[in-house]
Design a protein around this motif. Structure first.
Motif, mmCIF file in Angstrom:
data_model
loop_
_atom_site.group_PDB
_atom_site.id
_atom_site.type_symbol
_atom_site.label_atom_id
_atom_site.label_comp_id
_atom_site.label_asym_id
_atom_site.label_seq_id
_atom_site.Cartn_x
_atom_site.Cartn_y
_atom_site.Cartn_z
ATOM 1 N N UNK A 1 0.810 -1.407 -0.068
ATOM 2 C CA UNK A 1 -0.185 -0.027 0.118
ATOM 3 C C UNK A 1 0.966 1.204 -0.006
ATOM 4 N N UNK A 2 1.959 1.315 0.665
ATOM 5 C CA UNK A 2 2.915 2.395 0.838
ATOM 6 C C UNK A 2 3.534 2.673 -0.699
ATOM 7 N N UNK A 3 3.469 1.783 -1.671
ATOM 8 C CA UNK A 3 4.033 2.273 -2.765
ATOM 9 C C UNK A 3 3.304 2.860 -3.739
ATOM 10 N N UNK A 4 1.742 3.097 -3.549
ATOM 11 C CA UNK A 4 0.819 3.718 -4.331
ATOM 12 C C UNK A 4 0.578 5.161 -4.056
ATOM 13 N N UNK A 5 0.520 5.997 -4.938
ATOM 14 C CA UNK A 5 0.065 7.245 -4.780
ATOM 15 C C UNK A 5 -1.397 7.277 -4.642
ATOM 16 N N UNK B 1 -0.392 -7.435 2.192
ATOM 17 C CA UNK B 1 -1.728 -7.241 2.235
ATOM 18 C C UNK B 1 -2.357 -6.741 3.736
ATOM 19 N N UNK B 2 -1.979 -7.268 4.570
ATOM 20 C CA UNK B 2 -2.242 -7.339 5.875
ATOM 21 C C UNK B 2 -1.612 -6.177 6.851
ATOM 22 N N UNK B 3 -0.429 -5.633 6.230
ATOM 23 C CA UNK B 3 0.405 -4.811 7.006
ATOM 24 C C UNK B 3 -0.460 -3.406 7.552
ATOM 25 N N UNK B 4 -0.709 -3.184 8.434
ATOM 26 C CA UNK B 4 -1.052 -2.040 8.859
ATOM 27 C C UNK B 4 -2.872 -1.843 8.757
#
Length: 245
Positions: free
Chosen positions: A81-85, A164-167
């Protein structure tokens, strides 16, 4: 049954630093595999290299007996998720519909059937009510559900997910895992980069234990043992105290 994914003697690096070394394994159809290893083990790089998003120095990669570029429509990918704008000005329905462009064609506009497929995928993830919501206005867990819905809309045969489950909250974690286990029950193949060692045995039937190279790969009972985790992580892990194996 023929392997969904075959990897042989894979090497990759960042600049001059080796990240993956002599990685060899096969993934069989209808399996749910956790990719587990310490920070810096090359887990995310492995997925990116397999999907031609990061160059490989050497080695062979085969999906369904072919090169990735020939079968990429059969593969669904969910990045970290952190790699998405997430500030990109689009709503949840459009994000999911983008996952269908491989079938629609980039020069054609999505039709009603495509929007219905996208809405069905959002519904599966409990996100239908947020279809018109800007993605920047969604919580982290909701954003993750939308990206998984985008992969579901592709109706792929192999799904590859990077943490996918991070955070995410407990409800979203349950929804995601229920979805992945349902895909497996339908004969789909799922590979998941996973960071929470305490849930591996509950969630996955197979484990690929990675630390730049494959430390172990097999059923969870075979690969997820104290000895092999100790080899991968460089020592005994505190949470393993009291566990058998």
């Amino acid at each position: 049954m023929a392997a969904v994914l075959e990897v042989r003697d894979l090497f990759a690096s960042y600049r001059k630093n080796a990240v993956l070394e002599d990685v060899t394994f096969e993934i069989r159809p209808g399996t749910l595999t956790a990719i587990v290893g310490p920070n810096g083990a090359g887990k995310s790089t492995l997925l990116k290299t397999l999907l031609d998003q990061h160059p490989r120095l050497s080695g062979d990669v085969s999906f369904f007996g072919s090169a990735f570029r020939k079968v990429k429509s059969r593969i669904g990918y969910v990045p970290q998720r952190g790699s998405v704008d997430w500030d990109f000005p689009t709503d949840a329905l459009d994000v999911v519909t983008m996952g269908l462009y491989g079938k629609i064609g980039w020069l054609r506009r999505p039709g009603r059937t495509h929007k219905e497929l996208a809405m069905r995928a959002l519904s599966e993830m409990g996100m239908a009510d947020y279809a018109g919501r800007q993605i920047s206005q969604l919580s982290g867990g909701q954003q993750q559900r939308v990206f998984l819905a985008r992969a579901l809309a592709q109706d792929a045969e192999l799904y590859m997910l990077d943490e996918p489950l991070a955070g995410v909250d407990a409800v979203t974690e349950r929804v995601i895992m229920d979805t992945l286990q349902r895909l497996k029950s339908q004969g789909k193949t799922v590979m998941v980069v996973h960071h929470d060692l305490q849930t591996v045995e509950d969630y996955f039937d197979r484990v690929l234990l990675l630390n730049r190279t494959v430390v172990a790969h097999g059923t969870t009972a075979e690969a997820f043992t104290r000895e092999r985790l100790s080899a991968a992580y460089g020592g005994m892990l505190r949470w393993l105290e009291g566990k058998s194996g």
